[in-house]
Design an enzyme around this catalytic site. Structure first.
Site, short mmCIF file in Angstrom:
data_model
loop_
_atom_site.label_atom_id
_atom_site.label_comp_id
_atom_site.label_asym_id
_atom_site.label_seq_id
_atom_site.Cartn_x
_atom_site.Cartn_y
_atom_site.Cartn_z
N SER A 102 13.04 -13.07 -28.32
CA SER A 102 12.61 -11.75 -28.79
C SER A 102 11.76 -11.85 -30.05
O SER A 102 10.70 -12.46 -30.05
CB SER A 102 13.84 -10.86 -28.99
OG SER A 102 13.49 -9.53 -29.21
N ASP A 242 6.98 -6.81 -30.24
CA ASP A 242 7.62 -8.06 -30.65
C ASP A 242 7.35 -9.13 -29.60
O ASP A 242 6.60 -8.90 -28.65
CB ASP A 242 9.11 -7.86 -30.91
CG ASP A 242 9.89 -7.58 -29.64
OD1 ASP A 242 9.29 -7.11 -28.66
OD2 ASP A 242 11.12 -7.82 -29.63
N ASP A 244 8.78 -10.53 -27.03
CA ASP A 244 8.98 -10.32 -25.59
C ASP A 244 8.67 -8.89 -25.17
O ASP A 244 8.96 -8.50 -24.05
CB ASP A 244 10.40 -10.72 -25.17
CG ASP A 244 11.47 -9.82 -25.77
OD1 ASP A 244 11.22 -9.21 -26.81
OD2 ASP A 244 12.57 -9.75 -25.19
N ASP A 246 9.86 -5.96 -25.78
CA ASP A 246 10.86 -4.93 -25.45
C ASP A 246 11.05 -3.94 -26.59
O ASP A 246 11.82 -3.00 -26.48
CB ASP A 246 12.20 -5.55 -25.04
CG ASP A 246 12.91 -6.29 -26.16
OD1 ASP A 246 12.29 -6.51 -27.23
OD2 ASP A 246 14.08 -6.67 -25.98
#
Length: 450
Positions: A102, A242, A244, A246
């Site tokens: 992440s 960010d 990834d 999400d």
């Protein structure tokens, strides 16, 4: 929280905490747990990853583990985490795995596992996987010849995800100029096409990943460059994802940050006006700014509060039938369209609201006042963490601070779930006052528990 899984999957420094050997074991254990009741002779597990160099290594070992237990693997390559949640159900897979840490720096990586429905694993399933990995609680069969699984590649995964996100709005973004900060991560493969296909002119930042520059002074954890860029280029707004993708934070036309609390406020107000806000309720965590709760009161929107973590927000939404919720950090869940936080979906929904309102983003953001916030992390012993809830001196210090704020602020003191810390957070209209009160409480915590 378990010994292996944290609040968002398995995570750690690659080859130190998260090794190739551990990934192999997780692959084998996950296959045993997730497919034990599957009727298919060779169920398929979908695997995606972000742009970290270590993703290839972990994908290889996870794939080996899954195939050794008789699973087929469908590799979708570099893709956002919410795309894995969407595609695992669309493609009819038995499970999905995202390899990502992440918003963490490049040296970290992680493994997030999704059920066939697209939702993340529940605690019970995570505990079963942990038991196999750490205690060898289940004997894993040895398969040979044609019983082992194979690996294939999905050619249209990114395209299918882009089409899904674009389909969530019937509004065009023609005439808008926006900046997209992709954090040199997963958004790099799809963000530009999503927003240009809706008509926006897109200027790109941090969209050239090299395997090591993910989240490196960019993206939602470091939006300073985006804030300057949007202001200096006179753009309508900017979106910062960010690693990834999400989560997402926005920047208004003046270069001011619009965080997750404000995004939820803006979108929930539009949904209420349109009659689409389920049960007239938005879901946030206890760490959301006090201004959000006052916004809800003023606009006659109910607010449900959860513990910190997007998984708890989602659990509340599913349990009680709500359709928007999230965190200050930019994890926002639009349950009508997704089963996890999705930064690009959030960006689309925010700009849809902007277009419909015919206002600037700064004008929309005025809907919620952000109260000054002070957060002090106090390092304590493991024994101190256990004693916190029953320490009468700390309880008294908190109560005294609340009395002095007299309703013009709030105090939240909580134990960190991952570190040896007590977090002391105060909000109020007077920054000097809440700083002094926060330090006073922190001193008591330090004296009693450190």
């Amino acid at each position: 929280m378990g010994r292996l899984f944290g609040t968002d999957g398995v995570r750690g420094v690659t080859n130190v905490d998260l090794t190739a050997e551990l990934a192999l074991k997780i692959g084998r254990a996950a296959a045993m747990v997730l497919i034990k009741d599957n009727d298919s002779q060779k169920p398929t597990v979908l695997i995606g990853k972000d742009t970290r160099t270590s993703g290839d290594m972990l994908e290889a070992t996870l794939t080996a583990g899954l195939c050794s237990v008789g699973c087929n693997v469908l590799s979708v390559g570099i893709i956002p985490t919410p795309a894995v949640a969407f595609l695992v159900e669309k493609y009819g897979c038995s499970a999905g795995i995202m390899i990502s840490a992440s918003h963490n720096p490049c040296q970290y990586n992680g493994i997030k596992i999704f059920q066939s429905t697209g939702y993340k694993l529940d605690d019970e399933t995570e505990n079963m996987i942990e038991s196999i990995v750490l205690e060898n609680s289940t004997e894993i069969p040895v398969l040979t010849d044609g019983a082992v699984g194979n690996r294939t590649f999905a050619k249209n995964a990114v395209k299918d995800y882009i089409e899904h996100i674009v389909s969530t709005t019937d509004v065009r973004f023609d005439g808008m100029s926006i900046a997209l900060d992709c954090a040199n991560g997963s958004a790099s493969v799809c963000a530009k096409e999503i927003f240009t296909s809706l008509g926006a002119k897109c200027l790109m930042l941090s969209d050239t990943p090299d395997g090591t520059n993910i989240n490196d002074e960019c993206g939602s954890t470091h939006p300073e460059e985006l804030m300057r860029f949007v202001r200096d280029a006179s753009l309508d707004l900017g979106l910062a994802f960010d690693g990834d993708a999400d989560r997402m934070l926005a920047v208004d036309e003046n270069g001011e940050l619009v965080d997750g609390d404000k995004i939820i406020a803006i979108c929930s107000k539009r949904m209420k006006d349109e009659g689409t806000l389920a049960k007239n309720t938005a879901v946030v965590t206890v760490m959301s700014n006090m201004g959000f709760f006052k916004f809800c009161d003023k606009n006659h929107i109910k607010c449900a509060k959860t513990a910190v973590g997007d998984r708890y927000v989602l659990e509340k939404m599913l349990k009680d039938g709500y359709n928007i919720g999230g965190e200050q950090s930019g994890h926002v869940i639009f349950l009508d369209y997704a089963k996890t936080g999705d930064g690009e979906l959030t960006g689309v929904q925010l700009i849809e609201t902007l277009v419909k309102s015919k206002k600037s983003l700064s004008g929309l953001a005025e809907i919620m006042r952000v109260y000054p916030q002070v957060l002090i992390n106090v390092k304590v012993t493991a024994e101190g963490k256990q004693k916190y809830n029953n320490d009468e001196y700390i309880i008294s210090a908190v109560q005294q601070a609340e009395m002095e704020l007299m309703g013009d602020g709030r105090v939240l003191v909580r134990v960190s779930g991952t570190e040896p810390l007590i977090r002391v957070m105060l909000e109020g209209s007077d920054i000097d006052k809440i700083t002094a009160l926060g330090n006073r409480i922190a001193d008591v915590v330090r004296e009693r528990l450190a």
